[in-house]
Design an enzyme around this catalytic site. Sequence first.
Site, short mmCIF file in Angstrom:
data_model
loop_
_atom_site.label_atom_id
_atom_site.label_comp_id
_atom_site.label_asym_id
_atom_site.label_seq_id
_atom_site.Cartn_x
_atom_site.Cartn_y
_atom_site.Cartn_z
N ASN A 49 84.13 2.34 -9.61
CA ASN A 49 85.14 1.50 -10.26
C ASN A 49 84.47 0.68 -11.36
O ASN A 49 83.31 0.25 -11.25
CB ASN A 49 85.90 0.64 -9.26
CG ASN A 49 85.05 -0.24 -8.39
OD1 ASN A 49 83.92 0.09 -8.07
ND2 ASN A 49 85.58 -1.39 -8.00
N ILE A 50 85.21 0.49 -12.45
CA ILE A 50 84.72 -0.24 -13.61
C ILE A 50 85.77 -1.28 -13.97
O ILE A 50 86.91 -0.93 -14.30
CB ILE A 50 84.46 0.70 -14.81
CG1 ILE A 50 83.50 1.83 -14.41
CG2 ILE A 50 83.91 -0.09 -16.00
CD1 ILE A 50 83.36 2.93 -15.45
N GLU A 51 85.40 -2.55 -13.83
CA GLU A 51 86.37 -3.63 -14.08
C GLU A 51 86.21 -4.20 -15.48
O GLU A 51 85.22 -3.95 -16.17
CB GLU A 51 86.18 -4.71 -13.00
CG GLU A 51 86.44 -4.13 -11.61
CD GLU A 51 86.42 -5.15 -10.49
OE1 GLU A 51 85.92 -6.29 -10.69
OE2 GLU A 51 86.93 -4.81 -9.40
N CYS A 60 89.77 2.74 -11.38
CA CYS A 60 89.26 3.04 -10.03
C CYS A 60 88.20 4.14 -10.07
O CYS A 60 88.21 5.01 -10.97
CB CYS A 60 90.39 3.52 -9.14
SG CYS A 60 91.66 2.32 -8.80
N GLU A 62 87.94 6.76 -8.23
CA GLU A 62 88.48 8.12 -8.10
C GLU A 62 88.83 8.71 -9.47
O GLU A 62 88.54 9.87 -9.77
CB GLU A 62 89.74 8.13 -7.23
CG GLU A 62 89.53 7.68 -5.80
CD GLU A 62 89.67 6.17 -5.62
OE1 GLU A 62 89.27 5.39 -6.51
OE2 GLU A 62 90.19 5.77 -4.57
N CYS A 93 94.42 4.42 -4.31
CA CYS A 93 95.63 3.69 -4.70
C CYS A 93 96.69 4.68 -5.19
O CYS A 93 96.40 5.86 -5.44
CB CYS A 93 95.31 2.65 -5.77
SG CYS A 93 95.11 3.35 -7.42
N CYS A 96 95.94 6.53 -8.50
CA CYS A 96 94.94 7.60 -8.34
C CYS A 96 95.55 8.82 -7.64
O CYS A 96 95.25 9.96 -7.99
CB CYS A 96 93.72 7.10 -7.58
SG CYS A 96 92.71 6.00 -8.58
N1 THU Z 1 89.57 0.44 -6.39
C1 THU Z 1 89.07 1.69 -6.51
O1 THU Z 1 88.11 1.93 -7.25
N2 THU Z 1 89.63 2.67 -5.76
C2 THU Z 1 90.62 2.48 -4.85
O2 THU Z 1 91.06 3.44 -4.24
C3 THU Z 1 91.16 1.15 -4.62
C4 THU Z 1 90.72 0.10 -5.57
C5 THU Z 1 88.93 -0.64 -7.15
C6 THU Z 1 89.72 -1.21 -8.29
C7 THU Z 1 89.12 -2.60 -8.39
O3 THU Z 1 87.95 -2.54 -9.18
C8 THU Z 1 88.71 -2.94 -6.97
O4 THU Z 1 88.67 -1.71 -6.28
C9 THU Z 1 89.67 -3.89 -6.26
O5 THU Z 1 90.98 -3.46 -6.37
#
Ligand code: THU
Length: 135
Positions: A49-51, A60, A62, A93, A96
């Site tokens: 995941n990259i915010e 996300c 995935e 989520c 995804c």
């Molecule tokens: N996130 C994912 O990378 N995959 C998921 O299936 C659920 C959520 C990440 C997004 C965000 O960076 C962090 O988790 C919290 O939501």
Amino acid sequence: MARKVIDEDMKELVKKAREARGNSYSPYSRFAVGAAVRTSSGRVFQGCNIESCSYGLTICAERVAVFNAVSEGECDFAALAIFTEAKDLTPPCGACRQVLSEFCGELVIILANPGGEKKLKLSELLPLPFNKRNL
Ligand code: THU
């Protein structure tokens, strides 16, 4: 002998997802996620995941893994592993799930954490996807 829940290929995929989690850029949620997708041809692509400080731009793990594969010309997937250190296994989520359904009919999905793993099918997680035939 106890039934093997996941085979060696799947174990390897979980390892790759765990490794990818190490690159997670998640300073806002502090929720690090790693993913790894195996193509039908056997190649493995990783994602984390990259915010963004503009939170809605976050992506996300995935989708990063899948887009990474698609950008290399691989659009046919057999399995996806998702690794977090959350107590409860982390399912993908909704966004995804929809993206996965674009490329995968019967995708196997392994949810994993340090305590174990669970094997699911995308069709269980998204039983009635919106797809190309609906256009
Ligand atoms: N996130 C994912 O990378 N995959 C998921 O299936 C659920 C959520 C990440 C997004 C965000 O960076 C962090 O988790 C919290 O939501």
